[in-house]
Design a protein around this motif. Sequence first.
Motif, PDB file in Angstrom:
ATOM      1  N   PRO A  48      88.590  -4.267  15.778  1.00 29.28           N
ATOM      2  CA  PRO A  48      88.984  -4.476  17.172  1.00 29.28           C
ATOM      3  C   PRO A  48      89.687  -3.216  17.681  1.00 29.28           C
ATOM      4  CG  PRO A  48      90.464  -5.657  15.700  1.00 29.28           C
ATOM      5  CD  PRO A  48      89.366  -5.084  14.850  1.00 29.28           C
ATOM      6  N   PRO A  49      89.568  -2.919  18.963  1.00 29.84           N
ATOM      7  CA  PRO A  49      90.191  -1.703  19.484  1.00 29.84           C
ATOM      8  C   PRO A  49      91.700  -1.693  19.230  1.00 29.84           C
ATOM      9  CG  PRO A  49      88.767  -2.698  21.128  1.00 29.84           C
ATOM     10  CD  PRO A  49      88.870  -3.666  19.995  1.00 29.84           C
ATOM     11  N   SER A  50      92.181  -0.558  18.766  1.00 30.02           N
ATOM     12  CA  SER A  50      93.621  -0.379  18.588  1.00 30.02           C
ATOM     13  C   SER A  50      93.925   1.108  18.642  1.00 30.02           C
ATOM     14  CB  SER A  50      94.094  -0.978  17.258  1.00 30.02           C
ATOM     15  OG  SER A  50      93.505  -0.299  16.175  1.00 30.02           O
ATOM     16  N   GLY A  51      95.159   1.430  18.939  1.00 33.15           N
ATOM     17  CA  GLY A  51      95.591   2.825  18.964  1.00 33.15           C
ATOM     18  C   GLY A  51      94.751   3.680  19.887  1.00 33.15           C
ATOM     19  N   VAL A  52      94.276   4.799  19.362  1.00 33.86           N
ATOM     20  CA  VAL A  52      93.499   5.738  20.178  1.00 33.86           C
ATOM     21  C   VAL A  52      92.145   5.176  20.591  1.00 33.86           C
ATOM     22  CG1 VAL A  52      94.619   7.773  19.184  1.00 33.86           C
ATOM     23  CG2 VAL A  52      92.507   6.903  18.166  1.00 33.86           C
ATOM     24  N   ASN A  53      91.732   4.087  19.980  1.00 30.67           N
ATOM     25  CA  ASN A  53      90.434   3.500  20.309  1.00 30.67           C
ATOM     26  C   ASN A  53      90.478   2.560  21.510  1.00 30.67           C
ATOM     27  OD1 ASN A  53      88.851   4.792  18.334  1.00 30.67           O
ATOM     28  ND2 ASN A  53      89.689   3.432  16.786  1.00 30.67           N
ATOM     29  N   ILE A  54      91.643   2.361  22.092  1.00 35.54           N
ATOM     30  CA  ILE A  54      91.717   1.629  23.363  1.00 35.54           C
ATOM     31  C   ILE A  54      91.484   2.670  24.446  1.00 35.54           C
ATOM     32  CG2 ILE A  54      93.171   0.297  24.934  1.00 35.54           C
ATOM     33  CD1 ILE A  54      94.563  -0.867  22.469  1.00 35.54           C
TER      34      ILE A  54
END
Length: 196
Positions: A48-54
């Motif tokens: 699931p998106p988190s950190g820099v991946n949002i």
Amino acid sequence: MHYLGQSLRLRYNGFLKEEYYYGNIKFYSPDIDRCLMSAQLISQGLYPPSGVNIWNDNVGKFFQPIPIKSFDSSQDLIFNDGKSCPPYEKELNKVLSREMADINAKYKDIYEYVAYHTGRNITTLREVNEVYQTLRIEFENGRQMPEWTKQVFPSKLKALAGLYNQVIFYNDKMKRIKAGHLMFSAIDYCHISSTS
């Protein structure tokens, strides 16, 4: 499938990095729409998106693009069960000639019933398995099953499909051949990852 990805995350958390990074993991799928969609759902549950991946405050909180690699079925040696492999076919034919005559005779009435209702020539476990897999996918996608299937689906055809799966991995040689491409790919990927 999304739940499967979440389950894999729970199981392998700590082994797999929490944030998706394209160099750490690759997702592969047969080049079939339903398989590609399943791979997308699994990847989203696993990462699931988190950190820099949002990547934004709207969709980016819930969705992270993750590439799914696929192969043309004619080139797919990992997922394409129908791809011809002469050494495997030779071994399978030995098993089929020795073991299958009795099995085919035992289930001849089911073969004939399915053949009559599908219009296909059904004389082997492989052909029964193909029909079972088609019906299973239709059923799982909420399709209304034809009336004739009530006599054989899922129980009788599922049992024969299970028997077919035992036959295709009947001996150690067949297991090695069937798993060879997948294992080679995994080992090759690990080797490349460890040297880069």
